[in-house]
Scaffold this motif. Structure first.
Motif, PDB file in Angstrom:
ATOM      1  N   ALA A 134      -9.325   0.675  -9.930  1.00  0.00           N
ATOM      2  CA  ALA A 134      -9.355  -0.716 -10.368  1.00  0.00           C
ATOM      3  C   ALA A 134      -8.003  -1.410 -10.194  1.00  0.00           C
ATOM      4  O   ALA A 134      -7.831  -2.541 -10.638  1.00  0.00           O
ATOM      5  N   LEU A 135      -7.059  -0.727  -9.536  1.00  0.00           N
ATOM      6  CA  LEU A 135      -5.717  -1.266  -9.366  1.00  0.00           C
ATOM      7  C   LEU A 135      -5.449  -1.599  -7.902  1.00  0.00           C
ATOM      8  O   LEU A 135      -6.050  -1.016  -6.996  1.00  0.00           O
ATOM      9  N   SER A 136      -4.525  -2.538  -7.681  1.00  0.00           N
ATOM     10  CA  SER A 136      -4.066  -2.833  -6.320  1.00  0.00           C
ATOM     11  C   SER A 136      -3.119  -1.730  -5.862  1.00  0.00           C
ATOM     12  O   SER A 136      -2.676  -0.882  -6.653  1.00  0.00           O
ATOM     13  N   GLY A 137      -2.778  -1.757  -4.567  1.00  0.00           N
ATOM     14  CA  GLY A 137      -1.850  -0.760  -4.044  1.00  0.00           C
ATOM     15  C   GLY A 137      -0.504  -0.786  -4.745  1.00  0.00           C
ATOM     16  O   GLY A 137       0.070   0.262  -5.063  1.00  0.00           O
ATOM     17  N   GLY A 138       0.011  -1.984  -4.993  1.00  0.00           N
ATOM     18  CA  GLY A 138       1.297  -2.102  -5.677  1.00  0.00           C
ATOM     19  C   GLY A 138       1.243  -1.579  -7.099  1.00  0.00           C
ATOM     20  O   GLY A 138       2.189  -0.944  -7.586  1.00  0.00           O
ATOM     21  N   GLN A 139       0.128  -1.844  -7.797  1.00  0.00           N
ATOM     22  CA  GLN A 139      -0.020  -1.345  -9.169  1.00  0.00           C
ATOM     23  C   GLN A 139      -0.126   0.182  -9.188  1.00  0.00           C
ATOM     24  O   GLN A 139       0.447   0.841 -10.059  1.00  0.00           O
ATOM     25  N   ARG A 140      -0.842   0.743  -8.223  1.00  0.00           N
ATOM     26  CA  ARG A 140      -0.939   2.205  -8.147  1.00  0.00           C
ATOM     27  C   ARG A 140       0.425   2.835  -7.910  1.00  0.00           C
ATOM     28  O   ARG A 140       0.752   3.875  -8.488  1.00  0.00           O
ATOM     29  N   ASP A 159       9.336   9.742  -1.275  1.00  0.00           N
ATOM     30  CA  ASP A 159       8.976  10.042   0.108  1.00  0.00           C
ATOM     31  C   ASP A 159       8.127   8.911   0.682  1.00  0.00           C
ATOM     32  O   ASP A 159       6.913   8.873   0.512  1.00  0.00           O
ATOM     33  N   GLU A 160       8.794   7.961   1.352  1.00  0.00           N
ATOM     34  CA  GLU A 160       8.146   6.786   1.960  1.00  0.00           C
ATOM     35  C   GLU A 160       7.119   6.151   1.016  1.00  0.00           C
ATOM     36  O   GLU A 160       5.951   5.978   1.384  1.00  0.00           O
ATOM     37  N   PRO A 161       7.530   5.770  -0.184  1.00  0.00           N
ATOM     38  CA  PRO A 161       6.563   5.312  -1.195  1.00  0.00           C
ATOM     39  C   PRO A 161       5.930   3.958  -0.907  1.00  0.00           C
ATOM     40  O   PRO A 161       4.903   3.628  -1.498  1.00  0.00           O
ATOM     41  N   LEU A 162       6.511   3.167  -0.010  1.00  0.00           N
ATOM     42  CA  LEU A 162       6.006   1.808   0.206  1.00  0.00           C
ATOM     43  C   LEU A 162       5.245   1.646   1.521  1.00  0.00           C
ATOM     44  O   LEU A 162       4.792   0.541   1.833  1.00  0.00           O
ATOM     45  N   SER A 163       5.082   2.714   2.274  1.00  0.00           N
ATOM     46  CA  SER A 163       4.521   2.579   3.623  1.00  0.00           C
ATOM     47  C   SER A 163       3.059   2.169   3.623  1.00  0.00           C
ATOM     48  O   SER A 163       2.562   1.659   4.630  1.00  0.00           O
ATOM     49  N   ASN A 164       2.347   2.360   2.509  1.00  0.00           N
ATOM     50  CA  ASN A 164       0.934   1.981   2.454  1.00  0.00           C
ATOM     51  C   ASN A 164       0.708   0.559   1.937  1.00  0.00           C
ATOM     52  O   ASN A 164      -0.442   0.121   1.807  1.00  0.00           O
ATOM     53  N   LEU A 165       1.795  -0.139   1.621  1.00  0.00           N
ATOM     54  CA  LEU A 165       1.673  -1.479   1.056  1.00  0.00           C
ATOM     55  C   LEU A 165       1.806  -2.539   2.142  1.00  0.00           C
ATOM     56  O   LEU A 165       2.404  -2.308   3.195  1.00  0.00           O
ATOM     57  N   ASP A 166       1.249  -3.732   1.871  1.00  0.00           N
ATOM     58  CA  ASP A 166       1.408  -4.826   2.833  1.00  0.00           C
ATOM     59  C   ASP A 166       2.834  -5.357   2.780  1.00  0.00           C
ATOM     60  O   ASP A 166       3.613  -5.020   1.884  1.00  0.00           O
ATOM     61  N   ALA A 167       3.181  -6.190   3.746  1.00  0.00           N
ATOM     62  CA  ALA A 167       4.569  -6.620   3.923  1.00  0.00           C
ATOM     63  C   ALA A 167       5.126  -7.321   2.682  1.00  0.00           C
ATOM     64  O   ALA A 167       6.253  -7.041   2.251  1.00  0.00           O
ATOM     65  N   ARG A 170       5.678  -4.814  -0.121  1.00  0.00           N
ATOM     66  CA  ARG A 170       6.821  -3.933   0.151  1.00  0.00           C
ATOM     67  C   ARG A 170       8.124  -4.598  -0.275  1.00  0.00           C
ATOM     68  O   ARG A 170       8.990  -3.968  -0.870  1.00  0.00           O
ATOM     69  N   VAL A 171       8.251  -5.886   0.047  1.00  0.00           N
ATOM     70  CA  VAL A 171       9.465  -6.618  -0.336  1.00  0.00           C
ATOM     71  C   VAL A 171       9.602  -6.631  -1.863  1.00  0.00           C
ATOM     72  O   VAL A 171      10.686  -6.392  -2.406  1.00  0.00           O
ATOM     73  N   GLN A 172       8.502  -6.880  -2.552  1.00  0.00           N
ATOM     74  CA  GLN A 172       8.534  -6.939  -4.017  1.00  0.00           C
ATOM     75  C   GLN A 172       8.876  -5.577  -4.611  1.00  0.00           C
ATOM     76  O   GLN A 172       9.701  -5.473  -5.526  1.00  0.00           O
ATOM     77  N   MET A 173       8.256  -4.521  -4.085  1.00  0.00           N
ATOM     78  CA  MET A 173       8.498  -3.186  -4.631  1.00  0.00           C
ATOM     79  C   MET A 173       9.902  -2.685  -4.301  1.00  0.00           C
ATOM     80  O   MET A 173      10.486  -1.931  -5.096  1.00  0.00           O
ATOM     81  N   ARG A 174      10.458  -3.094  -3.166  1.00  0.00           N
ATOM     82  CA  ARG A 174      11.861  -2.750  -2.880  1.00  0.00           C
ATOM     83  C   ARG A 174      12.759  -3.251  -3.988  1.00  0.00           C
ATOM     84  O   ARG A 174      13.616  -2.525  -4.495  1.00  0.00           O
TER      85      ARG A 174
END
Length: 367
Positions: A134-140, A159-167, A170-174
């Motif tokens: 029930a969560l988005s990729g960023g929330q997961r 280990d490449e934790p953001l590679s599955n997120l959209d662009a 990725r900027v937000q999670m960085r």
């Protein structure tokens, strides 16, 4: 928190395949270090050896002053965040974050306190009763990071934790992970193939190629003073331009001769390169140091290169011109007012004070 040290570490697989060659690295307490390089360069293998998920073939690894070569992963007091989140789909967010603490027999009150603290830090307190689906990729990914935070480990491994997120995510999670490091003041080792992540997040960057560490330094030093041509070309977006040619010494002057054009090398670089006169070298220059002639009307003709436009990319605030001299292709980052079209002739000016030169079999920096 802890210092992590690698001493002459090798990873050799059956068939005499060496994935990591003689890695020597000191990661200081509370430091954020990024391992970066192309696929297959050995960065994830290095991280997995620190975690204990891969055996070390030779060498030693120390965490907080303790040699951990033969210590199993669960006893190394580290927490790892994986690329695929690795969440339990049947458990709520709360239970996913608490699970590791439950296995270690922590009191319920302590588990609840740690989970709630981590959830507040990561902004997922409203999702604790939800299941991962029930969560988005960023929330997961936040949940996966939260599961690591509650452990309060000596070191965090990513280990490449953001590679599955959209662009955009990725900027937000960085930014979120960088803020998290500043808040927790923890030792973090982060693996990525994305050099933008490396430049924006790391206190220091470790650039790897074919299992060898190429350079370890701050992002700014690696960008401005790359140790070799590989590092220079890997770090930077768009990447550094390279022109193959020869250094020529005439009197007290040094020139770079590409075949289609000749450029004067300014002092003090000219004097330092005099010893390499007559040698084949590569001149490297970043796109932001290549200008359309109209932007530099007073430019020295000895810095002007004639070319033909091959591709034009309108980026809004600027334009990327991809052009060719006939022998060499290059990119210029020019002003948004540029109106050049494909096939147009263009003259560009190179800021030779920012030029790099690489030579020899190892393509090392000559300056």
């Amino acid at each position: 928190m802890a210092k992590v040290v690698l001493e002459n570490v090798f990873k050799i697989y059956p068939g005499d395949v060496t994935a990591v060659h003689d890695a020597c690295l000191e990661i200081q307490d509370q430091e954020f270090v990024v391992l970066v390089g192309p696929s297959g360069c050995g960065k994830s293998t290095t991280l997995r050896m620190v975690a204990g998920l891969e055996d070390i073939s030779q060498g030693s690894i120390y965490i907080d002053g303790k040699k951990v070569n033969d210590i199993p992963p669960k006893d190394r007091d580290i927490a790892m965040v994986f690329q695929n989140y690795a969440l339990y789909p049947h458990m709520s967010v709360y239970n996913n974050m608490a699970f590791g603490l439950k296995l270690r027999k922590y009191p319920k009150a302590e588990i609840h306190k740690r989970v709630m603290e981590a959830a507040e830090i990561l902004g997922i307190a409203d999702y604790l009763e939800r299941k991962p689906k029930a969560l988005s990729g960023g929330q997961r990914q936040r949940v996966a990071v939260g599961r690591a935070i509650v452990r309060k480990p000596k070191a965090f491994l990513f280990d490449e934790p953001l590679s599955n997120l959209d662009a955009k995510m990725r900027v937000q999670m960085r930014a979120e992970i960088s803020k998290l490091h500043a808040r927790l003041k923890s030792t973090m080792i982060y693996v990525t193939h994305d050099q933008i992540e490396a430049m924006t997040m790391g206190d220091r960057i470790v650039v790897m190629k074919d299992g060898w560490i190429q350079q370890v330094d701050t992002p700014l030093n690696i960008y401005n003073r790359p140790a070799n041509q590989f590092v220079a070309g890997f770090i930077g977006s768009p990447p550094m331009n390279f022109f193959k040619g020869r250094l020529v010494r005439e009197g007290n002057a040094t020139f770079f001769d590409e075949g289609q054009f000749r450029l004067a090398v300014p002092e003090p670089a000219a004097g330092k390169l005099a010893a390499h006169a007559g040698q084949d070298v590569a001149l490297g220059i970043r796109p932001e140091h290549v200008h359309e002639r109209s932007e530099r009307p007073q430019a020295d003709p000895a810095r002007v290169v004639p070319a033909t436009v091959e591709v034009v990319e309108m980026m809004g605030s600027e334009v990327y011109l991809y052009a060719s001299t006939g022998r060499s292709s290059f990119t210029a980052r020019v002003q948004a007012a540029c109106r050049k079209q494909i096939g147009d002739a263009v003259e560009v000016v190179l800021d030779m004070e920012h030029a790099h030169f690489f030579g020899g079999a190892d393509e090392k920096a000559l300056l």
